[in-house]
Design a protein around this motif. Structure first.
Motif, PDB file in Angstrom:
ATOM      1  N   ARG A  41     -16.435  -0.214   2.757  1.00  0.00           N
ATOM      2  CA  ARG A  41     -15.383  -0.950   2.060  1.00  0.00           C
ATOM      3  C   ARG A  41     -14.361   0.048   1.511  1.00  0.00           C
ATOM      4  NH1 ARG A  41     -18.609  -2.785  -3.473  1.00  0.00           N
ATOM      5  NH2 ARG A  41     -18.905  -0.674  -4.313  1.00  0.00           N
ATOM      6  N   GLY A  42     -13.193  -0.465   1.132  1.00  0.00           N
ATOM      7  CA  GLY A  42     -12.207   0.414   0.524  1.00  0.00           C
ATOM      8  C   GLY A  42     -10.784  -0.042   0.751  1.00  0.00           C
ATOM      9  N   ILE A  43      -9.871   0.618   0.060  1.00  0.00           N
ATOM     10  CA  ILE A  43      -8.437   0.367   0.167  1.00  0.00           C
ATOM     11  C   ILE A  43      -7.838   1.402   1.115  1.00  0.00           C
ATOM     12  CG2 ILE A  43      -6.240   0.322  -1.069  1.00  0.00           C
ATOM     13  CD1 ILE A  43      -7.789  -0.510  -3.571  1.00  0.00           C
ATOM     14  N   ILE A  44      -7.135   0.926   2.124  1.00  0.00           N
ATOM     15  CA  ILE A  44      -6.503   1.793   3.119  1.00  0.00           C
ATOM     16  C   ILE A  44      -4.995   1.624   3.013  1.00  0.00           C
ATOM     17  CG2 ILE A  44      -6.277   2.301   5.582  1.00  0.00           C
ATOM     18  CD1 ILE A  44      -9.045   0.861   5.889  1.00  0.00           C
ATOM     19  N   VAL A  45      -4.280   2.727   2.896  1.00  0.00           N
ATOM     20  CA  VAL A  45      -2.819   2.712   2.902  1.00  0.00           C
ATOM     21  C   VAL A  45      -2.357   3.360   4.202  1.00  0.00           C
ATOM     22  CG1 VAL A  45      -0.723   3.613   1.834  1.00  0.00           C
ATOM     23  CG2 VAL A  45      -2.569   2.729   0.402  1.00  0.00           C
ATOM     24  N   GLY A  46      -1.519   2.656   4.944  1.00  0.00           N
ATOM     25  CA  GLY A  46      -0.995   3.177   6.204  1.00  0.00           C
ATOM     26  C   GLY A  46       0.516   3.291   6.162  1.00  0.00           C
ATOM     27  N   GLN A 106     -12.692  -4.528   3.021  1.00  0.00           N
ATOM     28  CA  GLN A 106     -11.615  -3.607   3.374  1.00  0.00           C
ATOM     29  C   GLN A 106     -10.277  -4.324   3.274  1.00  0.00           C
ATOM     30  OE1 GLN A 106     -12.811  -2.612   7.316  1.00  0.00           O
ATOM     31  NE2 GLN A 106     -14.295  -1.065   6.687  1.00  0.00           N
ATOM     32  N   VAL A 107      -9.266  -3.608   2.784  1.00  0.00           N
ATOM     33  CA  VAL A 107      -7.921  -4.154   2.705  1.00  0.00           C
ATOM     34  C   VAL A 107      -6.949  -3.055   3.108  1.00  0.00           C
ATOM     35  CG1 VAL A 107      -7.662  -3.582   0.264  1.00  0.00           C
ATOM     36  CG2 VAL A 107      -6.242  -5.369   1.255  1.00  0.00           C
ATOM     37  N   ILE A 108      -5.906  -3.425   3.844  1.00  0.00           N
ATOM     38  CA  ILE A 108      -4.922  -2.455   4.332  1.00  0.00           C
ATOM     39  C   ILE A 108      -3.555  -2.777   3.744  1.00  0.00           C
ATOM     40  CG2 ILE A 108      -3.677  -1.608   6.362  1.00  0.00           C
ATOM     41  CD1 ILE A 108      -6.154  -1.924   8.001  1.00  0.00           C
ATOM     42  N   TYR A 109      -2.906  -1.758   3.179  1.00  0.00           N
ATOM     43  CA  TYR A 109      -1.522  -1.870   2.724  1.00  0.00           C
ATOM     44  C   TYR A 109      -0.670  -1.028   3.670  1.00  0.00           C
ATOM     45  CZ  TYR A 109      -3.139  -3.843  -1.696  1.00  0.00           C
ATOM     46  OH  TYR A 109      -3.712  -4.637  -2.660  1.00  0.00           O
ATOM     47  N   LEU A 110       0.363  -1.622   4.226  1.00  0.00           N
ATOM     48  CA  LEU A 110       1.272  -0.936   5.136  1.00  0.00           C
ATOM     49  C   LEU A 110       2.618  -0.756   4.465  1.00  0.00           C
ATOM     50  CD1 LEU A 110       0.483  -2.961   8.393  1.00  0.00           C
ATOM     51  CD2 LEU A 110      -0.469  -0.738   7.721  1.00  0.00           C
ATOM     52  N   ALA A 111       3.234   0.419   4.667  1.00  0.00           N
ATOM     53  CA  ALA A 111       4.557   0.689   4.090  1.00  0.00           C
ATOM     54  C   ALA A 111       5.315   1.625   5.016  1.00  0.00           C
ATOM     55  CB  ALA A 111       4.417   1.315   2.703  1.00  0.00           C
ATOM     56  N   PRO A 112       6.648   1.491   5.086  1.00  0.00           N
ATOM     57  CA  PRO A 112       7.425   2.389   5.941  1.00  0.00           C
ATOM     58  C   PRO A 112       7.574   3.793   5.364  1.00  0.00           C
ATOM     59  CG  PRO A 112       8.871   0.855   4.805  1.00  0.00           C
ATOM     60  CD  PRO A 112       7.473   0.422   4.490  1.00  0.00           C
ATOM     61  N   LEU A 123      -3.145   6.313  -5.950  1.00  0.00           N
ATOM     62  CA  LEU A 123      -4.300   6.927  -6.598  1.00  0.00           C
ATOM     63  C   LEU A 123      -5.576   6.141  -6.327  1.00  0.00           C
ATOM     64  CD1 LEU A 123      -2.644   7.852 -10.019  1.00  0.00           C
ATOM     65  CD2 LEU A 123      -3.329   9.432  -8.207  1.00  0.00           C
ATOM     66  N   ALA A 124      -5.453   4.822  -6.184  1.00  0.00           N
ATOM     67  CA  ALA A 124      -6.636   3.978  -5.975  1.00  0.00           C
ATOM     68  C   ALA A 124      -7.093   3.971  -4.531  1.00  0.00           C
ATOM     69  CB  ALA A 124      -6.332   2.544  -6.420  1.00  0.00           C
ATOM     70  N   ALA A 125      -6.211   4.341  -3.604  1.00  0.00           N
ATOM     71  CA  ALA A 125      -6.530   4.241  -2.182  1.00  0.00           C
ATOM     72  C   ALA A 125      -7.677   5.162  -1.794  1.00  0.00           C
ATOM     73  CB  ALA A 125      -5.293   4.564  -1.345  1.00  0.00           C
ATOM     74  N   ASP A 126      -8.585   4.643  -1.000  1.00  0.00           N
ATOM     75  CA  ASP A 126      -9.668   5.464  -0.468  1.00  0.00           C
ATOM     76  C   ASP A 126      -9.185   6.313   0.709  1.00  0.00           C
ATOM     77  OD1 ASP A 126     -12.248   4.372  -1.892  1.00  0.00           O
ATOM     78  OD2 ASP A 126     -11.083   2.605  -1.335  1.00  0.00           O
ATOM     79  N   VAL A 127      -8.202   5.801   1.443  1.00  0.00           N
ATOM     80  CA  VAL A 127      -7.682   6.484   2.628  1.00  0.00           C
ATOM     81  C   VAL A 127      -6.174   6.267   2.698  1.00  0.00           C
ATOM     82  CG1 VAL A 127      -7.718   6.636   5.142  1.00  0.00           C
ATOM     83  CG2 VAL A 127      -9.830   6.177   3.917  1.00  0.00           C
ATOM     84  N   ILE A 128      -5.424   7.326   2.974  1.00  0.00           N
ATOM     85  CA  ILE A 128      -3.996   7.211   3.276  1.00  0.00           C
ATOM     86  C   ILE A 128      -3.777   7.868   4.631  1.00  0.00           C
ATOM     87  CG2 ILE A 128      -1.645   7.824   2.602  1.00  0.00           C
ATOM     88  CD1 ILE A 128      -2.521   7.853  -0.285  1.00  0.00           C
ATOM     89  N   VAL A 129      -3.278   7.088   5.600  1.00  0.00           N
ATOM     90  CA  VAL A 129      -3.115   7.603   6.955  1.00  0.00           C
ATOM     91  C   VAL A 129      -1.680   7.402   7.435  1.00  0.00           C
ATOM     92  CG1 VAL A 129      -5.516   7.252   7.617  1.00  0.00           C
ATOM     93  CG2 VAL A 129      -3.876   5.408   7.976  1.00  0.00           C
TER      94      VAL A 129
END
Length: 619
Positions: A41-46, A106-112, A123-129
């Motif tokens: 589980r975790g917060i993913i920022v892409g 799992q949740v994904i946040y997408l940003a340009p 800061l809270a994100a488990d992964v930034i890709v």
């Protein structure tokens, strides 16, 4: 996350190539994360290009929910969020919907852009890709699952360079057999707009300066600041092939400026290099940049302009006029809004200090050889992302001395090999074109390790270095010298006004490799000399400066300008004898220090033989 696609989902992807390509790109970006490999589980920022972000959202929903619209959990209404952009269906930006709750799934946040991700979420994100656009391989796959196989790799590589809507359209087109490929060619002037510096791997040393410059240029365009507040000059130094020219091109693209590229050789080559025509050619380049209201003027081979302190008597008039005119042109250029100057050199010490002072080329960046991660990323970039950096690491880890230019050349050869066999590029194509390697005997590797550890121990003992990294080679490229078999890197805390003790400490570091070999093996190798820039060359030049220029030898007499030691210089027999004495004295002192540390030296070198690289930090 779903690692396999069921038949129903696959049938839908066959008819939606945009979603399929971004599904592949998303899996490529996430494949090393625990969220993908272990389904944690975790917060993913892409971070994804705006042109692809909505396709990526659809693909992310598919990856997370197996084509369901949402989870059944209470803590999130949606599995995928887009930040900072307004969808066609939404009345507000989706960023307003962010509620940071530690998820049970799992949740994904997408940003340009990472700038559009709230700090709390970062800061809270488990992964930034970084989610790259689809590669040529993804376009080929999209065509094939759609039931057509009329696309080869070279055409796919041209397609992925196009805007997103063209890539999607061509991936969905029923047949590409009759495609007019001339329509894919970039219009005149378009090639200079790509790539941007943000798209290129490497250049980590220069990125903070570039980021500040980009912000200043944006503020200048908005009339928030005047052009006088913008940093406008930078010098790039480093070995040949480290990407200095490409940096200037990519910087211009990043800023949305025009590029005017020239070199001192171009100026001097104008009509046989007569003074008047040389000055005219210089002035024309600067006038061109000043007229653009947004230009990067790139001057290569800047060391060839000369240094007034090193001029030969028969060149004083010519070189003095050239340097004087260059200084005037730089001053005038920086008064023109929108003009940036980038100089490049392999030999920064040969450039007149007035060119490099504050207010001119005041920022100095050294572009070293790429590290392990950068090498793989650079090669992947030149392969059009057909192979990921992770896939290439086993191969690029063997190329420790490769420059970015070497990697570009390797990529071109690998793509040619793939075209020759009529297939999609793979690791075997890359492996087949790797430069021939000669295995170094273990006794040679051991000697190199002892040599480099000697440098490191004396550098730490000097008190002027905090972090030292060492790496050695197991192989050497056929035809190259063994002197490149090892490398120690450290950052010296150079004082503004060095003392005799501090300069002698630097000399001992230079001599420490030779001294370590003698302490351990009882004899020395040629590894410290033989070429300009070697340990012995640097130590000898420093000794001449001490005795003949700085007044730190037996007498206070000034015999030679310090800068001329790097040029043609014929020392007197007396000075030669004194320098020999300084080198011998400091070598003895260095050897005595290492003899006391022989146990540590042998232990460190034995560990380096096994690990091939190490990092030492002051406690």
């Amino acid at each position: 996350m779903e690692h396999r696609i069921d038949e129903t989902t696959f049938s839908k992807l066959r008819t939606t190539p945009a979603k399929f390509m971004m599904y592949c790109a998303l899996r490529r970006a996430l494949r090393t994360t625990d969220q993908f490999r272990k389904n944690e589980r975790g917060i993913i920022v892409g971070i994804v290009d705006e042109a692809w972000i909505w396709h990526c959202k659809s693909a992310a929903l598919l990856l997370l929910t197996e084509n369901r619209d949402a989870y059944s959990y209470d803590d999130f209404r949606r599995a995928v969020h887009v930040l900072g952009l307004k969808s066609k269906k939404a009345r507000v930006n989706e960023v307003d919907d962010v509620a940071i709750i530690h998820p049970d799934h799992q949740v994904i946040y997408l940003a340009p852009s990472l700038d559009l991700v709230p700090r709390a979420l970062r800061l809270a994100a488990d992964v930034i890709v970084d989610i790259k656009p689809p590669s040529a391989r993804h376009v080929l796959a999209a065509r094939r699952i759609g039931g057509v196989d009329d696309l080869d790799l070279s055409l796919a590589e041209q397609i992925v360079l196009q805007p997103a809507d063209i890539v999607v359209g061509l991936a969905a087109r029923r047949s590409l057999t009759a495609l007019d490929q001339s329509l894919l060619q970039e219009p005149v002037g378009a090639r200079s707009r790509t790539p941007t510096l943000s798209e290129l791997p490497g250049y980590n040393a220069a990125r903070p300066w570039v980021a500040s410059l980009k912000q200043d240029v944006a503020d200048w365009r908005k009339d928030v600041i005047s052009w006088t507040e913008v940093d406008k000059g930078i010098l790039l130094a480093g070995p040949p092939g480290t990407g200095k020219t490409l940096f200037a091109t990519a910087l211009a693209n990043e800023l949305g400026f025009d590029l005017i590229a020239t070199s001192v050789g171009d100026w001097q080559g104008s009509r046989s290099g007569h003074l008047g025509t040389t000055l005219s050619a210089m002035s024309k380049s600067f006038a061109d940049a000043a007229s653009r209201h947004g230009a990067v003027l790139f001057i290569d081979e800047l060391d060839a302009i000369g240094d007034r302190a090193r001029m030969r008597d028969d060149h004083i008039y010519y070189e003095g006029n050239v340097i004087g005119r260059l200084l005037e042109l730089i001053t005038h250029l920086f008064e023109q809004p929108g003009a940036i100057l980038v100089g490049a050199t392999n030999h920064p010490l040969l450039i007149d200090p007035a060119i490099l002072r504050s207010g001119r080329l005041e920022e100095h960046i050294y572009l070293d050889l790429p590290d392990e991660v950068e090498r793989a990323e650079i090669l992947s970039y030149h392969l059009g992302k057909s192979l990921s950096a992770l896939e290439l690491r086993p191969l690029t880890d063997k190329l420790r001395m490769a420059t970015p230019a070497d990697l570009d050349k390797l990529a071109r050869r690998a793509k040619r090999a793939a075209r020759s066999r009529g297939g999609v590029i793979n690791l075997k194509d890359v492996e087949a074109v790797l430069p021939a390697k000669v295995l170094l005997p273990e006794e040679v590797v051991h000697r190199i390790c002892v040599h480099e550890c000697g440098h490191a121990l004396v550098a730490m003992a000097s008190g002027h270095a905090d972090v030292i990294s060492i790496r050695v080679e197991s192989h050497m490229v056929a035809g190259e010298t063994v002197q490149d078999g090892g490398r120690m890197h450290y950052q010296m805390r150079d004082p503004a006004l060095p003392t005799e003790k501090q300069l002698l400490a630097k000399m001992r570091i230079m001599l420490a490799g030779l001294a370590a070999e003698e302490v351990v093996f009882g004899e020395r190798s040629i590894g410290a000399g033989g070429v300009q820039g070697s340990d012995l060359d640097q130590a000898t030049r420093l000794a001449y400066r001490l005795a003949g220029s700085y007044g730190l030898g037996k007498s206070l007499r000034f015999q030679v300008d310090a800068s001329r030691v790097d040029q043609s210089f014929a020392p007197t027999p007396e000075l030669r004898t004194e320098v020999d004495g300084i080198l011998a004295r400091e070598f003895r002192a260095t050897k005595e220090l290492l003899a006391k540390e022989k146990g540590r030296l042998m232990r460190m070198s034995a560990e380096l033989v096994v690990d091939r690289e190490t990092r030492i930090e002051r406690g």
